[in-house]
Design a protein around this motif. Sequence first.
Motif, short mmCIF file in Angstrom:
data_model
loop_
_atom_site.label_atom_id
_atom_site.label_comp_id
_atom_site.label_asym_id
_atom_site.label_seq_id
_atom_site.Cartn_x
_atom_site.Cartn_y
_atom_site.Cartn_z
N VAL A 86 42.91 37.60 47.29
CA VAL A 86 42.76 38.47 45.97
C VAL A 86 43.44 39.76 45.90
O VAL A 86 43.33 40.59 46.87
CB VAL A 86 41.33 38.51 45.69
CG1 VAL A 86 40.71 39.59 44.50
CG2 VAL A 86 40.57 37.26 45.49
N ALA A 87 44.12 40.22 44.77
CA ALA A 87 44.77 41.46 44.73
C ALA A 87 44.11 42.59 43.76
O ALA A 87 44.06 43.95 44.26
CB ALA A 87 46.15 41.22 44.19
N ASP A 88 43.70 42.08 42.60
CA ASP A 88 42.92 43.10 41.93
C ASP A 88 41.47 42.37 41.38
O ASP A 88 41.47 41.18 41.12
CB ASP A 88 43.83 43.37 40.68
CG ASP A 88 44.69 44.52 41.01
OD1 ASP A 88 44.31 45.39 41.49
OD2 ASP A 88 46.05 44.29 40.43
N VAL A 89 40.42 43.31 41.05
CA VAL A 89 39.27 42.98 40.58
C VAL A 89 38.95 43.85 39.57
O VAL A 89 38.67 45.01 39.88
CB VAL A 89 38.21 43.14 41.88
CG1 VAL A 89 36.78 42.77 41.45
CG2 VAL A 89 38.69 42.02 43.03
N ILE A 90 38.79 43.54 38.36
CA ILE A 90 38.27 44.30 37.21
C ILE A 90 37.04 43.81 36.60
O ILE A 90 36.92 42.67 36.32
CB ILE A 90 39.45 44.27 36.24
CG1 ILE A 90 40.80 44.77 36.70
CG2 ILE A 90 39.12 45.13 35.14
CD1 ILE A 90 41.61 43.57 37.32
N ARG A 91 36.05 44.58 36.77
CA ARG A 91 34.57 44.20 36.07
C ARG A 91 34.31 44.75 34.75
O ARG A 91 34.91 46.04 34.70
CB ARG A 91 33.67 44.77 37.38
CG ARG A 91 33.66 43.96 38.56
CD ARG A 91 32.65 44.86 39.72
NE ARG A 91 31.53 44.10 39.76
CZ ARG A 91 30.69 44.34 40.81
NH1 ARG A 91 30.79 45.37 41.35
NH2 ARG A 91 29.49 43.79 40.85
N HIS A 100 26.60 43.08 30.26
CA HIS A 100 27.96 42.37 30.48
C HIS A 100 27.73 41.83 31.92
O HIS A 100 27.16 42.44 32.90
CB HIS A 100 29.15 43.33 30.50
CG HIS A 100 29.25 43.67 29.17
ND1 HIS A 100 29.75 43.26 27.86
CD2 HIS A 100 29.25 45.17 28.83
CE1 HIS A 100 29.42 44.06 26.93
NE2 HIS A 100 29.47 45.22 27.38
N SER A 101 28.27 40.68 32.02
CA SER A 101 28.27 40.12 33.41
C SER A 101 29.63 39.18 33.59
O SER A 101 29.60 38.18 33.12
CB SER A 101 27.22 39.19 33.84
OG SER A 101 27.25 38.60 35.20
N LEU A 102 30.64 40.14 33.64
CA LEU A 102 32.07 39.25 33.90
C LEU A 102 33.10 40.12 34.73
O LEU A 102 33.01 41.38 34.95
CB LEU A 102 32.64 39.36 32.43
CG LEU A 102 33.72 38.59 32.05
CD1 LEU A 102 33.86 37.30 32.57
CD2 LEU A 102 34.27 38.67 30.42
N THR A 103 33.70 39.41 35.55
CA THR A 103 34.94 40.04 36.48
C THR A 103 36.07 39.19 36.15
O THR A 103 35.96 38.05 36.10
CB THR A 103 34.38 40.16 37.93
OG1 THR A 103 33.06 40.68 37.97
CG2 THR A 103 35.30 40.71 38.88
N MET A 104 37.12 39.87 36.15
CA MET A 104 38.48 39.27 36.25
C MET A 104 39.08 39.74 37.65
O MET A 104 38.74 40.65 38.12
CB MET A 104 39.56 39.95 35.36
CG MET A 104 39.10 39.74 33.78
SD MET A 104 39.39 37.82 33.33
CE MET A 104 41.15 38.10 33.20
N VAL A 105 39.63 38.49 38.34
CA VAL A 105 40.42 38.58 39.50
C VAL A 105 41.66 38.08 39.43
O VAL A 105 41.97 37.06 38.76
CB VAL A 105 39.64 37.48 40.43
CG1 VAL A 105 40.19 37.59 41.74
CG2 VAL A 105 38.05 37.94 40.41
N ARG A 106 42.71 38.99 39.89
CA ARG A 106 43.96 38.82 39.89
C ARG A 106 44.33 38.26 41.34
O ARG A 106 44.23 39.03 42.39
CB ARG A 106 44.95 39.97 39.41
CG ARG A 106 46.34 39.41 39.51
CD ARG A 106 47.31 40.59 38.75
NE ARG A 106 47.38 41.90 39.51
CZ ARG A 106 48.38 41.79 40.64
NH1 ARG A 106 49.10 40.78 41.04
NH2 ARG A 106 48.34 43.05 41.15
N LEU A 107 45.44 37.25 41.55
CA LEU A 107 45.78 36.76 42.67
C LEU A 107 46.91 37.42 43.31
O LEU A 107 47.78 38.13 42.41
CB LEU A 107 46.12 35.30 42.70
CG LEU A 107 44.99 34.20 42.14
CD1 LEU A 107 45.43 32.81 41.72
CD2 LEU A 107 43.95 34.09 43.21
N ALA A 108 47.17 37.59 44.54
CA ALA A 108 48.25 38.24 44.93
C ALA A 108 49.47 37.58 44.93
O ALA A 108 50.63 38.19 44.95
CB ALA A 108 48.08 38.43 46.75
N SER A 109 49.62 36.38 44.58
CA SER A 109 50.78 35.40 44.38
C SER A 109 50.10 34.36 43.62
O SER A 109 49.09 34.05 43.49
CB SER A 109 51.34 35.07 45.69
OG SER A 109 50.42 34.23 46.42
N PRO A 110 51.08 33.97 42.67
CA PRO A 110 50.71 32.73 41.60
C PRO A 110 50.45 31.46 42.36
O PRO A 110 50.87 30.98 43.00
CB PRO A 110 52.10 32.76 40.80
CG PRO A 110 53.16 33.19 41.64
CD PRO A 110 52.50 34.19 42.49
#
Length: 252
Positions: A86-91, A100-110
């Motif tokens: 996991v590279a980024d975590v945006i809540r 609200h109860s929601l989190t976006m997670v960006r991967l370090a590689s696709p």
Amino acid sequence: MHLLLLAFSVGLVGAFPLEDDKACRPHTRPWQVHLHGGGVSCSGALINEWWIVTSFACAPTAFQTVASLGDHDVTVQEGTEQHITVADVIRHGPYRSPLHSLTMVRLASPARFTPYVKPVPLPSRCPQPGDACQVSGWGSTIANQYEPARQLKCITVPIVDDMTCMNTFPDYIYWSMGMVCAGQGDTDNCLHDGSGVMVCNGQLQGVQWFAHGCRNPAHPSVYTKLCLYNDWINGVMDRYAPLASTLPTTTK
């Protein structure tokens, strides 16, 4: 003697947990993600090659949590998995119920799309009462039994109208327009996964917020109503786009 044997048998039933037989047919939920490490073990839904949607409660940690894609039995390597940091975590804020109860997670590689790893579409409409939805996650489907699951579990639940859901809330929880409820007493209505994924008609419609159906099977469980968050989700993906995704591609 017969009475003693009967008593012994009853004692054995109480001594062991009930059998949980709600395992999904393997790899029928190719968007399901197992997030683990960095103090978490929970589910998410892959929505494109870079991004995962999960609940606020999941709380992965950048560069400590790993996203395992294409998984079914988390205790063995099946040859279908992709393990990506996991590279980024945006809540989504504010970070507390009932907002609200929601989190976006960006991967370090696709992620690489395969028969075992595929995204699920975001909702094009909101779910309606009576819609049949599938919920999946790694957790027990038996009320008050909290053992972690080896295999991905699946249950089918109906969407429930808001008023029916509100009337089952304990005093310390308040209704939010960002909630949608699913499940009722005569259905499989429990999945102990703090961020179980709900898909209705092939679209991502929710991530688990409160598993009320695991405490009382007559009560619906609560999910984040993702149809209201499309703009926020797309905005996050635009603002936090990986640099590599903006570079031109060439073919030979």
